[in-house]
Design a protein around this motif. Structure first.
Motif, PDB file in Angstrom:
ATOM      1  N   PRO A  30      21.718 -36.437   9.387  1.00  0.00           N
ATOM      2  CA  PRO A  30      20.576 -37.005   8.962  1.00  0.00           C
ATOM      3  C   PRO A  30      19.215 -36.239   9.461  1.00  0.00           C
ATOM      4  O   PRO A  30      18.055 -36.469   8.757  1.00  0.00           O
ATOM      5  N   GLU A  31      19.417 -35.744  10.589  1.00  0.00           N
ATOM      6  CA  GLU A  31      18.252 -35.116  10.917  1.00  0.00           C
ATOM      7  C   GLU A  31      17.806 -33.841  10.347  1.00  0.00           C
ATOM      8  O   GLU A  31      16.610 -33.183  10.216  1.00  0.00           O
ATOM      9  N   MET A  32      18.707 -33.157   9.425  1.00  0.00           N
ATOM     10  CA  MET A  32      18.472 -31.992   8.621  1.00  0.00           C
ATOM     11  C   MET A  32      18.125 -32.490   7.022  1.00  0.00           C
ATOM     12  O   MET A  32      17.440 -31.527   6.594  1.00  0.00           O
ATOM     13  N   ALA A  33      18.081 -33.664   6.871  1.00  0.00           N
ATOM     14  CA  ALA A  33      17.700 -34.074   5.636  1.00  0.00           C
ATOM     15  C   ALA A  33      16.295 -33.776   5.245  1.00  0.00           C
ATOM     16  O   ALA A  33      16.062 -33.358   3.957  1.00  0.00           O
ATOM     17  N   GLU A  34      15.412 -34.021   5.793  1.00  0.00           N
ATOM     18  CA  GLU A  34      13.976 -33.587   5.567  1.00  0.00           C
ATOM     19  C   GLU A  34      13.840 -32.279   5.169  1.00  0.00           C
ATOM     20  O   GLU A  34      13.021 -31.982   4.580  1.00  0.00           O
ATOM     21  N   ARG A  41      15.827 -24.006   2.104  1.00  0.00           N
ATOM     22  CA  ARG A  41      16.386 -24.283   3.078  1.00  0.00           C
ATOM     23  C   ARG A  41      17.494 -25.073   2.488  1.00  0.00           C
ATOM     24  O   ARG A  41      17.644 -25.728   1.556  1.00  0.00           O
ATOM     25  N   GLN A  42      18.740 -25.122   3.396  1.00  0.00           N
ATOM     26  CA  GLN A  42      20.093 -25.891   3.010  1.00  0.00           C
ATOM     27  C   GLN A  42      20.699 -26.302   4.153  1.00  0.00           C
ATOM     28  O   GLN A  42      20.063 -25.833   5.184  1.00  0.00           O
ATOM     29  N   ALA A  43      21.574 -27.242   3.891  1.00  0.00           N
ATOM     30  CA  ALA A  43      22.251 -27.859   5.002  1.00  0.00           C
ATOM     31  C   ALA A  43      22.865 -26.772   5.660  1.00  0.00           C
ATOM     32  O   ALA A  43      23.287 -26.895   6.890  1.00  0.00           O
ATOM     33  N   SER A  44      23.494 -26.104   4.688  1.00  0.00           N
ATOM     34  CA  SER A  44      24.571 -24.845   5.261  1.00  0.00           C
ATOM     35  C   SER A  44      23.616 -23.554   5.234  1.00  0.00           C
ATOM     36  O   SER A  44      23.774 -23.180   3.820  1.00  0.00           O
ATOM     37  N   GLU A  45      23.564 -22.961   6.088  1.00  0.00           N
ATOM     38  CA  GLU A  45      22.592 -21.713   5.861  1.00  0.00           C
ATOM     39  C   GLU A  45      23.465 -20.342   6.565  1.00  0.00           C
ATOM     40  O   GLU A  45      24.075 -20.680   7.391  1.00  0.00           O
ATOM     41  N   GLY A  46      23.128 -19.331   6.253  1.00  0.00           N
ATOM     42  CA  GLY A  46      23.498 -18.199   6.962  1.00  0.00           C
ATOM     43  C   GLY A  46      24.748 -17.495   6.151  1.00  0.00           C
ATOM     44  O   GLY A  46      24.995 -17.931   4.929  1.00  0.00           O
TER      45      GLY A  46
END
Length: 105
Positions: A30-34, A41-46
């Protein structure tokens, strides 16, 4: 989501048209949602990320909803799924009946 379900609901609430999209997918912290509403930006990056995409879809969605006087919220839990809720002010047009359909002469 590869397994589970995706549900889309629409309804009126306190003078707003509401659209909810909920899935039973992977969810996220939930801390990544904003951050998802920031361009690229994505929840899964790199390089080792699991999912494709450029990360602009939610940024464009958020900006569009903002320009229409609405807002978008996300509730998510890692391993459980996510729910995106869009609230838009409902406009009343002359000639609309109770269902929101334009009257015909």
């Amino acid at each position: 989501t590869e397994e589970g379900a995706v549900e889309v609901r629409t309804y009126l609430e306190n003078g707003h048209a509401v659209i909810e999209v909920e899935d039973t997918g992977i969810g996220m912290d939930p801390e990544m949602a904003e951050d998802l509403f920031e361009p690229f930006r994505q929840a899964s990056e790199g390089l080792s990320r699991t999912y494709e995409g450029t990360g602009v879809g939610l940024a464009v969605t958020s900006e569009t909803i903002d320009q229409m006087g609405g807002r978008v919220d996300v509730d998510t839990e890692e391993g459980v799924g996510s729910r995106f809720t869009v609230r838009l002010p409902r406009s009343e047009r002359k000639g609309d009946d109770a269902r929101g359909d334009a009257s015909r002469p």
